[in-house]
Design a protein around this motif. Structure first.
Motif: not given
Length: 566
Positions: A238, A253, A257-258
């Motif tokens: 990202r 990601e 979830r990041s």
């Protein structure tokens, strides 16, 4: 290690598990670095997996051992003539020096093995320094069963490049299968292929004898597992993270979830280049929406976008893509695919390509890249491949395999047009009837003597290499002859992007002032082409991509503190 508690730091973080990214991770691991390799999809290989798997490496050890008359010095002359500009940044020289070293390194330490492709001419053999043999290497076939539970982790080839429900075939296999009743050797070769495939299908969803790009990717994956590389599937890049002017990690990601992964030595971008990034394609593609992408669907410019966001410069090229002519394949399941017309039909005698005015515009046997350049020059978008149905029975056409007599399934899927006369073919194809008839008559008049005074089809060693050796006097030129006739549309497609992030000789990404962005590397199609948009020969993307990946890993290790080097 689980998603609940994954490692959050690595010595080197590689983003993208195509051939270049896998090579960077593999070499770095063998150099003692702790590597995390993140792949956005659930399978490795990307566009590399559906390629021919060939690497263009001048002066490679396999070509030398086989006695082929090729040298790095000759390749240097060839590239100078092809590109026409001095090697100011030294990247060409770095590739020429590192390519053979990369092969020796991998073969000495891993399961990645190659053989000389033998005779496989450069695409512009008239230029000084061009070679007919020795510069191309191909991966040895790989037994996919060795991957065990990872069998399904390799992206399969295009469906149209497999037979009998998933059997992979190479160029030599095709010749044997087509001529299986013409010689005992061809029959025996074909029988071995089919029997092996039948046994594989009892346990696997497709054949386990992998060739071409699947063999290369399979060998790389097997080697990565042996080197215990931390390989993560479903992790999409990202953003890049920077501190004090240096890239120190990336935010990815996964499963909604990041997560931030930090790196001590750098991030390697190997996400596949432009691919299906609509904005980049619109700014670069000379044919706009009529230019189609052969890149893996998941390739969406992630590396280029995140690199530019931290100040990376893009190479500016008049030739931003490497091209292949493609036809549309309407599959039985309702999906639509692209079939690249590489060597199976265009170079054979009895076929011509015409533009929208029914006129020939190019040597049909030219390399796929140069054929599409001819399409662009003539405005032949789309172009039409015209032949007889007898030609299709002998040589095939696009996704229609040799030996096909019943064309009804292909007609029902609107993949070609068939008509009893040229006038009817022209009407059904939207071409001027008189012009098409004149073109065929003119072509056949000369073709009966094996001549092509207009475009010299079959005059070069490259043309003849892909022709029909059983046809004389010119293996590439013969009359179209009597009907019924067939026509298939082909469009410009790109196999890879040439434009990419600017890099130095060690793969470090550069900013607009030409300074290296510390902690950021790029290889494969995320890096601007070392050939500046030109296409010297077979494997001209994989060869430089893997060579630069090798240099990146060695550069990162050389800069590592002593506690990392061990």
């Amino acid at each position: 290690m689980t998603l609940d508690n994954p490692a959050t730091e690595a010595d080197l973080l590689v983003i993208g598990a195509g051939a270049a990214g896998m090579t960077a991770a593999l070499v770095a691991a063998h150099e003692g670095l702790r590597v995390v390799l993140c792949e956005a999809t659930q399978q490795v290989g990307g566009t590399s997996a559906t390629s021919a798997g060939t690497l263009w490496i001048p002066g490679n050890p396999h070509g030398v051992a086989a006695g082929h008359a090729d040298t790095v010095d000759a390749a240097r002359i060839y590239l100078d003539a092809l590109i026409g500009e001095p090697d100011h940044d030294g990247r060409r020289e770095a590739f020429l020096c590192s390519g053979p070293a990369m092969l020796r390194y991998l073969e000495a330490r891993t399961a990645v093995k190659f053989a000389s492709a033998g005779m496989h001419p450069d695409y512009l053999p008239h230029l000084p320094g061009a070679a007919v043999s020795g510069r191309a290497v191909s991966p040895l076939p790989f037994d996919g069963r060795l991957l065990g539970a990872d069998f399904g982790r390799v992206r399969p080839p295009l469906p149209e490049f497999m037979l009998l429900g998933g059997m992979m075939v190479g160029k030599a296999d095709i010749a044997a299968l087509v001529g299986r009743y013409r010689s005992w050797r061809a029959f025996a070769h074909s029988a071995r292929l089919v029997l092996r495939h039948a046994g594989d299908r009892l346990r696997h969803p497709r054949g386990a004898r992998w060739v071409m790009g699947n063999a290369l990717v399979g060998r790389l994956l097997h080697s990565l597992r042996s080197a215990h590389v931390d390989l993560r599937f479903g992790w999409r890049l990202r953003t890049l993270e920077g501190e004090d002017g240096r890239v120190v990690g990336a935010r990815l990601e996964t499963q909604g979830r990041s997560l931030l992964l930090r790196t001590r030595l750098g991030v390697v971008l190997a996400t596949g280049g432009v691919g299906h990034d609509a904005a980049l394609r619109h700014s670069m593609a000379p044919h706009g929406p009529t230019m189609l992408a052969l890149a893996a669907e998941a390739v969406r410019g992630d590396g280029l976008g995140t690199g530019r966001a931290v100040g990376a410069a893009m190479t500016s090229l008049a030739r931003p893509f490497l091209w292949q002519p493609v036809s549309l394949v309407h599959r039985k399941d309702g999906s639509t695919g692209l079939f690249p017309h590489l060597f199976l039909d265009r170079a054979k005698p009895g076929l011509i390509a015409v533009d929208g005015q029914g006129r020939r515009f190019v040597d049909e046997a030219a390399s796929y890249h140069h054929f599409v350049e001819g399409m662009a020059r003539a405005g032949a978008v789309p172009a039409h491949l015209v032949c007889s149905t007898a030609f299709i029975r002998r040589h095939g056409l696009g996704a229609i395999p040799p030996g096909t007599r019943d064309l009804r399934p292909w007609l029902e899927r609107r993949m070609l047009v068939v008509a009893p006369t040229l006038q009817a073919l022209a009407q059904a194809s939207g071409l001027p009837a008189r012009a098409l008839a004149d073109t065929v008559q003119h072509h056949d008049h000369h073709a009966r003597r094996g001549e092509d005074p207009d475009f010299h089809k079959g005059a070069s060693v490259f043309d003849r290499f892909n022709g029909d050796p059983a046809h004389a006097p010119n293996p590439c030129v013969g009359p179209i002859g009597p009907g019924p006739y067939a026509a298939m549309k082909v469009w410009p497609g790109d196999a890879a992007s040439s434009a990419g992030l600017a890099t130095d000789v060690d793969g470090r990404v550069l900013d607009a002032q030409g300074s290296a962005i510390e902690g950021l590397y790029a290889c494969g199609n995320d890096a601007g082409s070392v050939f500046q948009g030109h296409y010297p020969g077979p494997g001209a993307t994989l060869g430089p991509g893997m060579a630069q990946a090798y240099r990146i890993a060695l550069h990162a290790r050389a800069r590592a503190p002593s506690d990392i080097r061990g």
